[in-house]
Design a protein around this motif. Structure first.
Motif, short mmCIF file in Angstrom:
data_model
loop_
_atom_site.label_atom_id
_atom_site.label_comp_id
_atom_site.label_asym_id
_atom_site.label_seq_id
_atom_site.Cartn_x
_atom_site.Cartn_y
_atom_site.Cartn_z
N ASP A 1 0.82 -1.21 0.00
CA ASP A 1 0.00 0.00 0.00
C ASP A 1 0.85 1.26 0.00
N GLU A 2 2.01 1.18 0.71
CA GLU A 2 2.83 2.39 0.85
C GLU A 2 3.35 2.88 -0.50
N LEU A 3 3.45 1.96 -1.49
CA LEU A 3 3.91 2.37 -2.82
C LEU A 3 2.82 3.15 -3.55
N LEU A 4 1.57 2.76 -3.33
CA LEU A 4 0.45 3.45 -4.00
C LEU A 4 0.13 4.76 -3.32
N LEU A 5 0.41 4.85 -2.03
CA LEU A 5 0.14 6.09 -1.31
C LEU A 5 1.30 7.06 -1.47
N GLY A 6 2.41 6.56 -2.04
CA GLY A 6 3.54 7.46 -2.31
C GLY A 6 4.42 7.70 -1.11
N PHE A 7 4.26 6.89 -0.05
CA PHE A 7 5.10 7.12 1.13
C PHE A 7 6.47 6.50 0.97
N THR A 8 6.56 5.51 0.11
CA THR A 8 7.84 4.85 -0.12
C THR A 8 8.22 5.03 -1.57
N ILE A 9 9.45 5.45 -1.81
CA ILE A 9 9.97 5.51 -3.17
C ILE A 9 10.42 4.09 -3.52
N VAL B 1 1.20 -2.67 -6.94
CA VAL B 1 -0.18 -2.75 -6.44
C VAL B 1 -0.14 -2.73 -4.92
#
Lengths: 428, 428
Positions: free
Chosen positions: A10-18, A42
């Motif tokens: 989820d953190e990839l879709l929310l943009g919190f993790t590069i 995803v």
């Protein structure tokens, strides 16, 4: 071999993790001639994972996933993909025993229930050993030869498992596929080499390169500006490894001929490493005095393993009293010229050299912002000084960017000033 | 509104560029309630672009692309997507005139032929003005309301265009879609809050949370382990802003009740900032003595603007002679216990405090590797010490990871030790 990469979380879709895993996988696989045709991300939902893997298998039949192998409830990669392949999840007794033993010896207790699921594996899967953490990876292949390799999301573990386990499997498989296609010649690869420059603008480089600016000899040329300077990357495609290497060697030489003065290294070479090697070769020792960078220059120099034969240490003189007491900067000099000034930078460099008993002292004092700027000394103003055996060279820069960029650029330029000083003594 | 993001460019598949555009878009859109359900990257090939856009439209009917709008031959985003929508490419006379004028005034010459294609637009498209570069963006929508928004790949241009042009279109559209669904109330959003913990393992947190570990009150919970510790991120979806905020506040309180001892902050709060604020509130000043971290702790403390009222500076005592001369560590102590030892760490902290005239001295000495480990002191062994007005607390850690990770974890733990010391004085 054409494959797809799927990074899960989820953190990839929310943009919190590069997403650095995708880039690392792409780089490593491209270098052995495996072509990545798509990368996707995803969230942690089981249906989303299964749908993305199914679609990717339909396109290429070959997928690497990262993430979702951990011990918590949102780690659904293994069961979702197992279901897609019609496989049950079964307990790997060997791994469970290892986990229990590890927990006992390291933490002195019983394995928490939530960690047991890390030992569940899809039926018929091959386990990819994780020497860098507790979640094993998975290789799952169907009767048609379509496969999914599941790696952990923690970058260190993913990188280790790629090097130790998955890399050899893929190389062997690529060779087998090529043989099956009846290909006789050597396999082709995608290879790159990068020339690193600093303290020169992208457009100034393009002007100097002239006709070469659009690439040469079938190589593509990319300009990659960053905090360290501008990297020039040449890429060779669709050639054998030997052809690619020869063309890249010619290309790098051609670039270097036009920008020699600003070129400090190749590929991932850090400027700190260049300076340490140069000092080592000349038998020189180094000490730093840092104000606005607050230790960043020392941190960069000591990030290089084995730096202790050159780098002795330094003084972080953030407060003016420390500049006076620990570096010998006269209080009246600070009053008259201010902390961000040429004489203070020079005196800091001398103080670091003398007090730490080094041959070279390097000093940085500046206005990193966001506050503290004046008309005369705007944010970004940095004085740098290098003192080699009492010969001092100073430089004033005005760097653009935010606080972090200004500090990093200041550390990079201080190292560049050492490089220039050693390449061309101040007396010249 | 559910959408997909597609970033376009060979460099993304080769792994030379880390995809920061995708993360920025995801963060900005999530904050206004637009849900990103998938992110993908494809190369510059026209067929690959068209296939990826077609598939994404089939899934969500809404796609944002970045990249491939430039003037060169590998910039194929516009024509590929126009073909997918069955639209011809037509010259935008107004933009062509602007380009020609800009070229004349800025470069004093005629517009190169290759740049003319930047003024070609799909028939019936809406132009998204680019105030930060020369390539306009494109909004293309079909008769069924399915749309693609094409933004440039240069991060600064993409961010500007998102703020200036695309953001308002999407917000207006999200409100319209909600009205069409018959929703009467306020628009719904996706919001997150993160609780940051350190010095506790992911699985130990899950065990402490018990039933809460799977989320609560309709909020999803993600565990994000990193060098700084484990972040716990709660996400609220499909609620109004007020509802989401209230649920997140309750959720964070519930988490905090279970892991209070290890929770040092929220969201993007850096531990260095927490320590600086705590010291500021108590009127305390701070100095550091760094061996294996070589300045990293000082660099982290000074990365926070305004740190100068608390942080005075420090000594980077990489060489043992610097530990003796600049920090007053007795040479016989180094001989007897070695540089990586409890008494040396304690003496370094005292030396930093006394020599720099601070209330608190923080010291780090350890084996960062990859070389230098022994059976007694393996790579990762780090002694940390905090001296507050002469009261010393020490701690031995064995960190896992590579050199960079060990150094960062050591700096994080040193800050954590300051936090614990100030929260619960050593005399207790």
């Amino acid at each position: 071999m054409r494959i797809e990469i799927l990074t899960i979380g989820d953190e990839l879709l929310l943009g919190f993790t590069i997403d650095t895993n995708g880039a690392h996988l792409a780089r490593e696989l491209a270098s052995v001639g495996i072509e990545i045709v798509r990368r996707s991300s995803v969230g942690d939902g089981a249906e989303d994972i299964a749908a993305a893997v199914r679609e990717a298998l339909d396109r290429t039949g070959a997928v690497i996933t990262t993430g979702g192998l951990g011990p918590t409830a949102d780690d659904l990669t293994k069961p979702s993909i197992a279901a897609l392949f019609g496989r049950a999840m079964v307990m790997d007794a060997e791994h469970l025993a290892w986990l229990e033993e590890r927990w006992r010896t390291r933490f002195g207790g019983e394995l928490p229930h939530s960690n047991r699921q890390q030992a569940l594996m899809p039926e018929g899967a091959r386990k990819l050993v994780n020497r860098h953490g507790s979640a094993p990876g998975v290789w799952l292949e169907d009767e048609r030869g379509r496969w999914v390799a599941m790696l952990p999301g923690v970058p260190r573990e993913m990188r280790g498992m790629l090097a130790d386990e998955l890399g050899p499997i893929l190389r062997e498989r690529a060779a087998r596929e090529q043989a099956a296609r009846g290909a006789t010649g050597e396999p082709t690869v995608v290879r790159s080499r990068t020339l690193r420059t600093t303290a020169i603008a992208e457009s100034a480089i393009a002007d100097r390169l002239g006709d070469l600016a659009r690439g040469m000899d079938g190589l593509s040329l990319a300009y990659l500006p960053g905090h360290e300077g501008v990297d020039l990357r040449l890429t060779a495609r669709d050639r054998t490894a030997a052809d690619a290497d020869a063309a890249l060697a010619r290309g790098i030489d051609a670039l270097r001929a036009h920008v020699a003065q600003w070129a400090y290294g190749e590929d991932a070479t850090d400027m700190a490493q260049v300076i340490l090697e140069r000092c080592r070769a000349d038998g020189l020792t180094l000490a730093v005095a840092e104000s606005c960078t607050g230790g960043l220059l020392g941190a960069r120099l000591t990030s290089v393993p084995g730096s202790s034969d050159v780098f002795l240490g330094g003084v972080i003189s953030y407060a003016n009293a420390v500049k006076v007491d620990a570096l010998g900067v006269p209080a009246e000099m600070l009053r008259e010229h201010g902390a961000v000034s040429e004489p203070v930078a020079a005196r800091m460099a001398r103080g670091a050299r003398e007090r730490l008993g080094a041959r070279i002292g390097v000093a940085i004092t500046g206005v990193a912002g966001p506050g503290g700027g004046t008309e005369e000394k705007p944010v970004g103003t940095v004085w740098t000084a290098v003192d080699v055996d009492g010969e001092v060279r100073t430089h004033r820069s005005v760097f653009i960017g935010d606080r972090a960029e200004i500090r990093f650029r200041a550390s990079q330029f201080a190292l560049e000033l050492v490089r220039r000083t050693l390449a061309r003594p101040a007396a010249d």
